[in-house]
Design a protein around this motif. Structure first.
Motif, PDB file in Angstrom:
ATOM      1  N   MET A 159       0.833  -1.209   0.000  1.00  0.00           N
ATOM      2  CA  MET A 159       0.000   0.000   0.000  1.00  0.00           C
ATOM      3  C   MET A 159       0.864   1.255   0.000  1.00  0.00           C
ATOM      4  N   PHE A 160       1.944   1.256   0.772  1.00  0.00           N
ATOM      5  CA  PHE A 160       2.849   2.400   0.795  1.00  0.00           C
ATOM      6  C   PHE A 160       3.473   2.595  -0.585  1.00  0.00           C
ATOM      7  N   GLY A 161       3.944   1.525  -1.177  1.00  0.00           N
ATOM      8  CA  GLY A 161       4.548   1.597  -2.503  1.00  0.00           C
ATOM      9  C   GLY A 161       3.559   2.086  -3.545  1.00  0.00           C
ATOM     10  N   PHE A 162       2.312   1.620  -3.475  1.00  0.00           N
ATOM     11  CA  PHE A 162       1.284   2.048  -4.409  1.00  0.00           C
ATOM     12  C   PHE A 162       1.018   3.546  -4.263  1.00  0.00           C
ATOM     13  N   GLY A 163       0.878   4.010  -3.025  1.00  0.00           N
ATOM     14  CA  GLY A 163       0.651   5.434  -2.784  1.00  0.00           C
ATOM     15  C   GLY A 163       1.829   6.275  -3.257  1.00  0.00           C
ATOM     16  N   TYR A 164       3.019   5.823  -3.036  1.00  0.00           N
ATOM     17  CA  TYR A 164       4.220   6.539  -3.454  1.00  0.00           C
ATOM     18  C   TYR A 164       4.311   6.582  -4.974  1.00  0.00           C
ATOM     19  N   ALA A 165       3.942   5.494  -5.648  1.00  0.00           N
ATOM     20  CA  ALA A 165       4.016   5.417  -7.113  1.00  0.00           C
ATOM     21  C   ALA A 165       2.895   6.189  -7.791  1.00  0.00           C
TER      22      ALA A 165
END
Length: 191
Positions: free
Chosen positions: A22-28
């Motif tokens: 989820m963090f990676g998705f939000g960052y991307a």
């Protein structure tokens, strides 16, 4: 017990993986959103290469309204606008400053009350910041400058070309001795 512990560790591991995804998705999402907007041609106001200039579309640049400023004082105060008039477009944010001074050897409380000419202008004259919203306290011999930030609604009738904003500053009397010392900062009350 070890079976339950293993199940808990596996669940915890899955939750950590889910948090990382989820963090990676939000960052991307930031670069994906920017690429999508460039591709579709929207939301390019901050991009200088696009040639799109941000401007307030609510400003009616086809009209100019003259705003005249007037000041009256009731009591031991001197009160005047920094300038007597200005021209503004409806929808344009503008600022005028008023200067007030206490001529007494003691502090005074005062309140400014606005009025408008023509009276119909009152509904279209929107003050964003104004010293008239609250009572003011001026110490003995103190002078202050107060801004009035305003916008004239673009729906102002077309026949109104001049608005007079007049303030009357009323002296409410001496500041009570304990009010000047406390200034509402005694920590008590209803918070």
């Amino acid at each position: 017990m070890s079976g339950m512990r293993r199940l808990n560790l596996r669940t915890f591991g899955k939750l950590l993986l889910m948090v990382a995804v989820m963090f990676g998705f939000g960052y991307a999402m930031v670069p994906f959103y920017k690429a999508f907007c460039e591709f579709v041609g929207i939301n390019q106001l901050g991009d200088k290469s696009s040639g799109i200039v941000a401007r307030n579309t609510q400003v009616d640049e086809s009209r100019l309204i003259t705003v005249e400023f007037d000041a009256n004082a009731r009591g031991p105060l001197t009160f005047a606008p920094a300038q007597s008039s200005m021209q503004v477009h409806p929808g344009q944010m503008a600022t005028i400053r008023y200067e007030v001074a206490n001529q007494q050897p003691h502090s005074v409380r005062a309140q400014a009350i606005p009025s408008y000419v023509p009276a119909v202008a009152a509904s279209y004259f929107k003050k964003i910041e104004c010293f008239c919203f609250t009572q003011q306290t001026l110490q003995a011999g103190e002078a202050k400058e107060f801004p009035v930030v305003f916008v004239i609604d673009a729906n102002l009738p077309k026949d109104v070309k001049t608005i007079t904003l007049s303030y009357t500053f009323f002296d409410l009397g001496k500041t009570p001795p304990n009010a000047a010392a406390d200034d509402g900062k005694d920590g008590g009350g209803n918070g």
